[in-house]
Design an enzyme around this catalytic site. Structure first.
Site, PDB file in Angstrom:
ATOM      1  N   LYS A 175       0.825  -1.205   0.000  1.00 20.84           N
ATOM      2  CA  LYS A 175       0.000   0.000   0.000  1.00 20.84           C
ATOM      3  C   LYS A 175       0.863   1.260   0.000  1.00 20.84           C
ATOM      4  CE  LYS A 175      -1.969   3.472   2.284  1.00 20.84           C
ATOM      5  NZ  LYS A 175      -1.455   4.389   3.317  1.00 20.84           N
ATOM      6  N   ASP A 219      -6.114   1.001   0.520  1.00 15.77           N
ATOM      7  CA  ASP A 219      -6.135   1.025   1.975  1.00 15.77           C
ATOM      8  C   ASP A 219      -7.526   0.644   2.440  1.00 15.77           C
ATOM      9  OD1 ASP A 219      -7.883   3.245   1.847  1.00 15.77           O
ATOM     10  OD2 ASP A 219      -6.158   4.518   1.492  1.00 15.77           O
TER      11      ASP A 219
END
Length: 219
Positions: free
Chosen positions: A121, A139
DNA sequence: ATCCCGAGGG
DNA sequence: CCCTCTGGAT
């Protein structure tokens, strides 16, 4: 409604109404963004922005942070989540930047993920924001919003959602779409109580449409 | 009680 | 796949 039509409707809406979409983290260079994104795990951007000024005053770049002890960093990031882990990650990350990457933030997702504290991420955020690559960082917000809208289907992992989104979003819109979905998740499509009454995306939203069939309040 | 721009390790 | 790390906000 097809998934293609959902994507087109949602992307058109955002392009028309929110042509500019950027991160809400405060930073001045790639190194500082890297630090801020690592700190943002399980923590609000507001809280990160509250503590980074003092942190960057003491450790403005990778060499200064590399020379620090995790305990010093810990004291400055105490109010963010997981300060112990993050302090170790930040110092380790800075040391690897200095020792292995010539004090330059690497420009690929693969290289970024070698840094301590940088997972997929975070690597995607840096790749997208700093290097303008079509990387979709998934996310908690993006994962949830994509599922609710019906942009992702049957995805159980962030990586699966990432693949589905990248496959359906034009390359030049991927970076913006990331921030659009984040901000929509943060301020409208809330985790616990989605604000469907205030949501401009209901014409294309799978969750809203299925809820409307069984429940007139459609929350 | 539940969630916030997750990552690393078992 | 699971678990742990961990503080603040609502």
């Amino acid at each position: 409604m097809t998934r293609k039509e959902r994507f087109e409707g949602v992307l058109e809406h955002f392009q028309r109404n929110h042509p500019v979409a950027e991160t809400e983290l405060d930073y001045q260079d790639p190194f500082q963004l890297l630090v801020a994104v690592i700190l943002s795990a399980q923590c609000t951007d507001k809280r990160v922005n509250l503590i980074t000024p003092a942190l960057f005053e003491q450790f403005p770049d990778a060499p200064s942070l590399a020379a620090a002890e995790p305990e010093e960093v810990f004291a400055l990031i105490r109010s963010c989540s997981y300060p112990n882990n993050k302090a170790k990650h930040l110092v380790g990350m800075a040391r690897m930047l200095v020792n292995d990457f010539g004090n330059q933030v690497p420009d690929s997702v693969e290289a970024l993920q070698k840094l301590p504290g940088v997972g997929r991420k975070t690597a995607n955020v840096i790749a997208s924001v700093v290097f303008d690559l079509p990387a979709m960082a998934v996310d908690t917000h993006v994962f949830r919003v994509a599922a609710r809208l019906g942009l992702s289907v049957g995805s159980k992992t962030p990586l699966e959602t990432e693949k589905q989104l990248v496959a359906h979003i034009p390359q030049e819109l991927v970076a913006k779409a990331h921030h659009w979905l984040i901000l929509h998740g943060r301020y409208v499509c809330l985790a616990r109580k989605p604000q469907c009454a205030q949501c401009p995306l209901t014409p294309w939203c799978a969750h809203f449409q299925s809820a409307a069939q069984t429940d007139q309040t459609a929350v």
